[in-house]
Write a protein that holds these residues in place. Structure first.
Motif, mmCIF file in Angstrom:
data_model
loop_
_atom_site.group_PDB
_atom_site.id
_atom_site.type_symbol
_atom_site.label_atom_id
_atom_site.label_comp_id
_atom_site.label_asym_id
_atom_site.label_seq_id
_atom_site.Cartn_x
_atom_site.Cartn_y
_atom_site.Cartn_z
ATOM 1 N N SER A 116 31.455 -64.435 42.487
ATOM 2 C CA SER A 116 31.269 -65.544 43.433
ATOM 3 C C SER A 116 32.216 -65.450 44.623
ATOM 4 O O SER A 116 31.918 -65.951 45.706
ATOM 5 C CB SER A 116 31.487 -66.880 42.727
ATOM 6 O OG SER A 116 32.859 -67.052 42.395
ATOM 7 N N GLY A 117 33.361 -64.813 44.419
ATOM 8 C CA GLY A 117 34.360 -64.716 45.485
ATOM 9 C C GLY A 117 35.090 -66.015 45.759
ATOM 10 O O GLY A 117 35.752 -66.147 46.799
ATOM 11 N N ALA A 143 28.769 -62.498 50.611
ATOM 12 C CA ALA A 143 29.377 -62.011 51.851
ATOM 13 C C ALA A 143 30.148 -63.096 52.584
ATOM 14 O O ALA A 143 31.106 -62.803 53.306
ATOM 15 C CB ALA A 143 28.287 -61.441 52.767
ATOM 16 N N GLY A 144 29.777 -64.359 52.384
ATOM 17 C CA GLY A 144 30.454 -65.452 53.071
ATOM 18 C C GLY A 144 31.512 -66.135 52.246
ATOM 19 O O GLY A 144 32.027 -67.192 52.638
ATOM 20 N N SER A 145 31.874 -65.545 51.121
ATOM 21 C CA SER A 145 32.873 -66.166 50.245
ATOM 22 C C SER A 145 34.267 -66.040 50.828
ATOM 23 O O SER A 145 34.533 -65.225 51.721
ATOM 24 C CB SER A 145 32.838 -65.512 48.862
ATOM 25 O OG SER A 145 33.209 -64.135 48.953
ATOM 26 N N THR A 146 35.187 -66.861 50.298
ATOM 27 C CA THR A 146 36.583 -66.830 50.740
ATOM 28 C C THR A 146 37.178 -65.437 50.570
ATOM 29 O O THR A 146 37.868 -64.924 51.452
ATOM 30 C CB THR A 146 37.409 -67.851 49.942
ATOM 31 O OG1 THR A 146 36.853 -69.156 50.133
ATOM 32 C CG2 THR A 146 38.863 -67.848 50.381
ATOM 33 N N ALA A 154 34.728 -55.523 52.465
ATOM 34 C CA ALA A 154 34.003 -56.317 51.472
ATOM 35 C C ALA A 154 32.807 -55.526 50.952
ATOM 36 O O ALA A 154 31.873 -55.234 51.699
ATOM 37 C CB ALA A 154 33.534 -57.633 52.088
ATOM 38 N N LEU A 155 32.878 -55.161 49.679
ATOM 39 C CA LEU A 155 31.760 -54.504 49.021
ATOM 40 C C LEU A 155 30.837 -55.608 48.504
ATOM 41 O O LEU A 155 31.063 -56.174 47.433
ATOM 42 C CB LEU A 155 32.250 -53.628 47.866
ATOM 43 C CG LEU A 155 33.108 -52.423 48.254
ATOM 44 C CD1 LEU A 155 33.744 -51.796 47.027
ATOM 45 C CD2 LEU A 155 32.279 -51.396 49.016
ATOM 46 N N THR A 156 29.819 -55.926 49.275
ATOM 47 C CA THR A 156 28.916 -57.012 48.910
ATOM 48 C C THR A 156 27.780 -56.452 48.077
ATOM 49 O O THR A 156 26.889 -55.763 48.590
ATOM 50 C CB THR A 156 28.352 -57.707 50.171
ATOM 51 O OG1 THR A 156 29.443 -58.117 51.000
ATOM 52 C CG2 THR A 156 27.530 -58.916 49.784
ATOM 53 N N LEU A 157 27.811 -56.740 46.781
ATOM 54 C CA LEU A 157 26.810 -56.211 45.868
ATOM 55 C C LEU A 157 25.539 -57.049 45.936
ATOM 56 O O LEU A 157 25.600 -58.271 46.122
ATOM 57 C CB LEU A 157 27.352 -56.203 44.431
ATOM 58 C CG LEU A 157 28.720 -55.549 44.213
ATOM 59 C CD1 LEU A 157 29.012 -55.453 42.723
ATOM 60 C CD2 LEU A 157 28.792 -54.186 44.859
#
Length: 335
Positions: A116-117, A143-146, A154-157
């Protein structure tokens, strides 16, 4: 009192349901890895390369952190990095706020795992990384997490449904994080030319350690090596073969170079009344397979299996210095 027995038909139904559930789980998790591979060929590719560069160029170590299931995955990823040539260890994100931040230096790079980040426990770690200009890589699905917004990379899976029927228990997501961690570790291993010999230094124990021993550690040497010169009568060669117990005898020329070998198979192929009186020159297999003393035991085992032989001479140049038998590899735990 007699114990009640579950009807066979019921057991069969339960088994079928369990197998069907397992297949659904594997299908769900496989779809997550497939989505990850597709993402790497698109938008995730450049950030993956940037993350690998950040880790490769770090003067310090790779610090991996996470909570819950992400933490468990993080521990495994840290172990994989460490065993493949990238100094790494795991710091629990919650413990970091209670003194473990002191384990992280300005020369390190942090890889933070959070689907969730947004875990509150990550806040202090993010602040610490920012304060001391420590490279921060996020592995998350948001991608928009803290965490993602604070990270240098940021490795956005890609989002994927969990294998859990309620879409709650981390399963597909955990596997995707693990796969991404493995992909990073192997990319760095290949990038720095980390060899099987480098691997052996870090894996001296267990089955893997046995596979990574060298031939020189297992071979028989000196008078234990069965050898006879060209021109030897087969009767004398057979005595040598029987005395040394390896099922073969190496044949050397006047310079001491291996030029042939006589094996049990050669005896069977040349069986005739006058076999014991002929020369080894007429019976031997010419130019036999040999190995170096610096060959890994695992590679020696592969050669024996591929060639379907049980023993092989060890040479330095063309001169015999030892012999290794399949039983030596078995005793060492290689096979």
């Amino acid at each position: 009192m007699a114990l009640s027995k579950t009807p066979t038909s019921t057991m069969s139904d339960q088994a079928s349901e369990a197998i069907a559930s397992a297949l659904r789980t594997l299908e769900a998790e496989a779809s997550g890895v497939t989505a990850l591979a597709a993402a790497l060929q698109a938008d995730l590719g450049p950030t993956f390369a940037a993350a690998a560069d950040l880790i490769r160029n770090a003067r310090g170590r790779l610090i991996i952190t996470g909570l819950g299931k992400s933490g468990h995955i993080g521990r495994k990823i840290a172990a994989t990095f460490a065993s493949t040539g990238t100094p790494a260890f795991f710091v629990h994100a919650a413990e970091a706020s209670h003194g473990d931040l002191g384990m992280i230096t300005a020369d390190d790079v942090i890889l933070a795992l959070s689907w969730s980040g947004e875990q509150p426990e990550m806040k202090n770690l993010i602040t610490y990384a920012t304060r001391f200009s420590i490279g921060l890589i996020a592995m998350t699905s948001e991608a928009g997490s803290t965490l993602a917004l604070a990270a240098d990379v940021a490795l956005t899976l890609p989002k994927a449904r969990e294998a859990c029927p309620h879409n709650l228990a981390p399963s597909t997501s955990s596997l995707m994080m693990l796969a991404m961690g493995d992909a990073l570790a192997i990319a760095l291993l290949e990038g720095r030319g980390f060899t099987s010999r480098d691997f052996s230094v870090l894996h001296p124990g267990g089955k893997l350690g046995a596979l990574l021993k060298y031939t020189r550690d297992l071979m028989h040497q000196g008078d234990m090596v069965p050898l006879k010169p060209l021109g030897t009568k087969m009767s004398d060669a057979l005595v040598e073969m029987s005395a040394k117990g390896f099922g073969c005898v190496g044949i050397v020329d006047a310079s001491g170079h291996v030029v042939g070998i006589v094996t049990d198979g050669d005896l069977r192929r040349h069986m005739r009344a006058d076999l014991m009186t002929v020369s080894v020159d007429d019976v031997m297999t010419k130019n036999p397979k040999t190995i170096s003393r610096d060959l890994l035991a695992g590679e020696a085992l592969e050669l024996l299996n591929t060639a379907k032989i049980t023993a092989v001479l060890v040479t330095d140049g063309k001169k015999p210095v030892g012999i290794v038998h399949l039983h030596d590899l078995l005793r060492a735990g290689v096979a």
